[in-house]
Structure formats: C-alpha cells, structure tokens
Write a protein that holds these residues in place. Structure first.
Motif, PDB file in Angstrom:
ATOM      1  N   THR A 169      -1.223  -0.697   4.675  1.00  0.00           N
ATOM      2  CA  THR A 169      -2.040  -1.814   4.203  1.00  0.00           C
ATOM      3  C   THR A 169      -2.771  -2.564   5.311  1.00  0.00           C
ATOM      4  OG1 THR A 169      -0.026  -3.159   4.206  1.00  0.00           O
ATOM      5  CG2 THR A 169      -0.703  -2.203   2.111  1.00  0.00           C
TER       6      THR A 169
ATOM      7  N   THR B 136      -9.772  -0.479   3.570  1.00  0.00           N
ATOM      8  CA  THR B 136      -9.715   0.378   2.389  1.00  0.00           C
ATOM      9  C   THR B 136     -10.857   1.392   2.348  1.00  0.00           C
ATOM     10  OG1 THR B 136      -8.664  -1.393   1.115  1.00  0.00           O
ATOM     11  CG2 THR B 136      -9.688   0.382  -0.132  1.00  0.00           C
TER      12      THR B 136
ATOM     13  N   ILE C 231      -3.941   4.487  -2.773  1.00  0.00           N
ATOM     14  CA  ILE C 231      -5.077   3.692  -3.245  1.00  0.00           C
ATOM     15  C   ILE C 231      -6.090   4.475  -4.072  1.00  0.00           C
ATOM     16  CG2 ILE C 231      -4.895   1.937  -1.462  1.00  0.00           C
ATOM     17  CD1 ILE C 231      -6.963   3.459   0.177  1.00  0.00           C
TER      18      ILE C 231
END
Length: 394
Positions: free
Chosen positions: A13, A17, A51
């Motif tokens: 994380t 992204t 993701i």
C-alpha cells in the motif's frame, strides 16, 4: 509443459496505484517477450494490496499491448456476479483479445469481499457450483432458463458467437477442498490448483485429480492433464545467495499481509528464518534455475503430471530483480524442463567425442596445402615462417 504467472496482484500500500497497475501490465508484456504462455489476473475488492477489481478490464487493456500470450481471469468470483452478465462480458473479451481469453472461476478468496455485498461466506462455494452450469451452457451458445435463490435467468442467450471454434477455456479454482475438483469433473473443465505448493494443497494434488476424474466419468466427461495448472511462488537469481538477498526486499511484508489481512496462515514458526521456511517446506522456490527445475520435478511426481505451472507473482523482490527472475527461468530452466536443446546438446557431444579425429583431419588438410605450396615454390622443406603463416590463416 507450459509456463506463466498468476497475478493476484500483491502490491504493498505504499506504492502508487496507477504505477503499480502499469507495472503489472509491463510484467505481462515482458513475459510474452520471453515466451511465457499464460497470465492469469485476479479479482479482489478489499485488502488494499490486491487491486484488480475487474480482471476483464485489465485483460482488455493488456491485450492491446500483446499479441500471443493467453490471458485468464484468475479467478472471477462467481457468487459476486450474475452468470449471464459475466458470460456476456467474457464473450466480448474473447473478441477483444482475438481468442486469447480464458475464464478462471472460483468462490472468491476474501471473506471481506463477500461481506460487503452480503454474500454469506458459508454459501460461496455452493453459489459457485450453481453458477458454473449456466455459464458453461451460455458459452456453448445454449438458451438457458435457470433459477436459484440469488439469480434468475429467463431464456438467456448470448448475442455474440465465439471468436473461434475453440471458444473460451474454463478452469475451476481448486485448493485443498474437493469442491473445485468435483465441479471440474462434473462439467468437463480445466483445474487451477492455486495453492499447489502449500502443505495442504501439495498433499491433495493426487487425490483432487482422482476426484475430478471419478466425477468426470460419472457425468460422461474426461479430464485432460494438459489443462491442469499448478500455482506456486518463485524467485530465481544467478546464485542461491543472491536469490535469498533479493527476496528480503518484500518477503516479510508479504507474509504479514497474507497472515494478518488475507487470513492465510503462512508465517514461519517463531525463531525460524522466513526464507529458510519457504525453501524447506517447498512452498516457494528461492534459488537458481536448477532449483526451479527441481520444483517442477517434485510437483510432477506428486501430481502424476500437469500441463502448466504458474508463478504466484508477488513483490518479494524489486521489479528489476523480478524481471531478471523471469528471464533466467525462460533462458535456462524451461529449456531443460522441456528438453528444447536436445539436438544442440547431441551436436556438441558428438563433436566433443570426435574432437581428436576432426582436429587430426584439419591438421592434415592444412599440412597438405603447406606442402603443395612448398612444391610450387621449389622448396625442399617448409620454413618455420611458412608454417606459422598457414597456421595463422587456415
């Protein structure tokens, strides 16, 4: 044997992204360049690391950057989708990828995903089995009417024909439980052994295949080992020491995520080095291309034979070393496993075994030309300078 990757993905994380998604696409492009056969993309909706909420979107995008590698959903969580709309999306994706789409299906791996859309975790496997049959029939161009307590299809049919006559291969996720094996046998589908190198998954390989074959026979189907994919994590380098050093980049974070977030117990016993634990238990390959070959032999012996191995792609090493790992597997491990260089090896061996003979013939041929030249020049014998000249230019 074919080779590829199972990309969940596992992205920490602290990474951007968009860049992480881009890197995963670069991963598939790199794999195609190296000759890998397949890439399977996961579906997850929580946890922060995995993701890809829609493997179909990812596959559609990366298909425009590739031309040969096959692309699969790894896996589509059937309890989360109406069977008709999922089949319709896969049929469209079949056209977008020009026949390279594969449909991997399963019950969903994260209970948190199911919780958010009010799918009882205890019912997920039953719902997967209920959804498989209409999806198979729809992709076979049948008209389907089917009703359960969570979906209702009324004369459902797909409006597009498949891209080619082969259609879309369907593979069912199979781990330690027999659910996936029974479903594969019942509908004549392929199998994805996602936890093939874990203790439970490894021990269940032979028994799950037997269950699939027995179920297939009961339903008039036949299982094909060529469609059986086994999944496990791999990182190789030029030496075992370098491989161990590389994976310390992200292995501990990955174990912590799997244990504390994904609720999959992978932590080593207290006091044991995690790299040693992964190697000693056989869960992961952390070593050289030869160690990768040894793992394939181990899995083949345990399973009785399978068609494709998929690297459980992760962020144990950084991107540069991960690319190098794929390259080393392609350059040195796959040729050994598939005996791609047997003709070259035979040629080299033959020349080695006959080296003295051919060297003697070459020496004699050069000597003959030297003597012929000397006779033309009226020389009684060859001078040292002449001998050196012919040796240097022969």
């Amino acid at each position: 044997m074919r080779f590829g990757a199972f990309i969940a993905p596992h992205t920490p994380t602290d990474e951007h992204t968009s860049l992480a998604l881009e890197e995963d696409m670069d991963r598939v492009v790199w794999m195609e360049k190296l000759g890998f056969d397949e890439a399977w993309i996961g579906e997850h909706h929580s946890g922060g690391w995995e993701i890809n909420g829609s493997p179909e979107l990812f596959i559609a995008a990366v298909s425009q950057r590739t031309s040969r590698i096959k692309l699969g959903t790894g896996v589509a969580s059937l309890p989360y989708h109406n069977p008709f709309t999922l089949a319709d999306r896969i049929r469209q994706l079949d056209h977008i990828t020009k026949g390279r789409t594969m449909l991997g299906v399963g019950p969903g791996s994260l209970p948190s995903d199911a919780y958010m859309i009010d799918v009882p975790t205890a019912e997920a496997r039953d719902r997967m089995e209920q959804a498989i049959e209409p999806i198979v029939r729809l992709l076979n161009n049948e008209i389907v009417t089917a009703k359960t307590d969570w979906f209702n299809l009324q004369e459902a049919r797909l409006q597009l024909d498949p891209y080619n006559d082969d259609g879309v291969e369907i593979a069912v996720a199979s781990q330690a439980s027999p659910t996936g094996a029974r479903a594969a046998g019942k509908f004549g589908l392929s199998m994805l052994a996602i936890g093939a190198t874990s203790a439970g998954g490894f021990n269940a390989l032979a028994s799950n295949w037997a269950i699939a074959e027995e179920t297939a026979a009961d339903h008039g189907n036949q299982m094909d080992r060529n469609g059986w994919r086994l999944v496990g994590p791999v990182h190789v380098a030029e030496t075992r020491e370098k491989a161990r050093e590389n994976v310390r980049h992200g292995l501990l974070r990955w174990i912590e995520y799997m244990e504390k977030v994904a609720a999959i117990p992978l932590a080593p016993p207290a006091g044991q080095d995690p790299v040693d634990y992964m190697i000693e238990t056989g869960f992961g390959v952390i070593g050289t291309p030869d160690d990768f070959v040894a793992q394939m032999n181990r899995l083949s012996e345990q399973s009785g034979g399978f068609g494709c191995f998929l690297n459980l792609d992760n962020h144990w090493a950084d991107w540069t070393e991960t690319k190098r790992s794929y390259e080393l597997i392609a350059r040195f491990a796959i040729p050994k496993i598939n005996k791609l260089n047997e003709s070259r090896i035979r040629s080299e061996t033959w020349l080695r075994e006959n080296n003295a003979h051919f060297k003697g013939e070459l020496t004699a041929a050069v000597r003959s030309k030297m003597e012929e030249y000397a006779r033309e020049k009226g020389m009684d014998k060859l001078s040292p300078d002449l001998v050196a000249h012919f040796k240097a230019n022969s």
